[in-house]
Design a protein around this motif. Sequence first.
Motif, PDB file in Angstrom:
ATOM      1  N   ARG A   1       1.352  -1.091  -0.125  1.00  0.00           N
ATOM      2  CA  ARG A   1      -0.143   0.312  -0.229  1.00  0.00           C
ATOM      3  C   ARG A   1       1.046   1.015   0.323  1.00  0.00           C
TER       4      ARG A   1
ATOM      5  N   ARG B   1       0.982   9.389  -1.290  1.00  0.00           N
ATOM      6  CA  ARG B   1       0.208  10.223  -1.762  1.00  0.00           C
ATOM      7  C   ARG B   1      -0.208  11.369  -0.738  1.00  0.00           C
TER       8      ARG B   1
ATOM      9  N   SER C   1      -0.741   4.638  -0.616  1.00  0.00           N
ATOM     10  CA  SER C   1      -1.201   6.080   0.080  1.00  0.00           C
ATOM     11  C   SER C   1      -0.330   6.588   0.926  1.00  0.00           C
ATOM     12  N   THR C   2       0.756   5.620   1.126  1.00  0.00           N
ATOM     13  CA  THR C   2       1.549   6.475   1.999  1.00  0.00           C
ATOM     14  C   THR C   2       2.262   7.644   0.685  1.00  0.00           C
TER      15      THR C   2
END
Length: 189
Positions: free
Chosen positions: A85, A91, A88-89
Amino acid sequence: MNDEPIDTQNPRRRVTNPQEALALLEGAVPGLTELRRPARAVVDWEGFEKGLGTRLPADFTYLGEWYPAFDIGGFLLVRLPVPGRENSTLRGTLDTLDVLADVWLEPGLGLSAHPAPGGLLPWGESCDGDKFMWSTTGESPQDWIVTVASRGGAWWHYGGGAVQFLADYCTGALEPWGLPPIDLEIPPS
């Protein structure tokens, strides 16, 4: 507006070995090793770094392979990508860069946000809104130093890497200009 010059604190010895830096942090923060992964995680650093437009320091990527994101004392959050993921970090980091450029960087400071040459790149923040960033200067990410932007207006540099900064902040080896003393409790994940 902060018109004061930005001072720098330097560690007695800059730690460049990622394993040594992590050992310092683990020794400085009781209970941190309880969060340590049983095996080194596979993080898509290549994709994460491509999204940032730069490679990251080895101490930080090493930390991110052994630890999930964590906070110290409910105060300082260290942002680390979650394997699988990473976007997500990424972004979140890019959003923080936008806020940094729009709100935090004052013309008198002589600082800019990444991807400008030598620009600031965030890696952590406090619950009070303080920002912890790299100054992306030097021949490689291993040369980057930490820049702290206190919500109270104090800006300063630490002449070492992010993991060593955390260890020195937690042990009191550095003066926490504009920051409170840190509680070494690691909240359960």
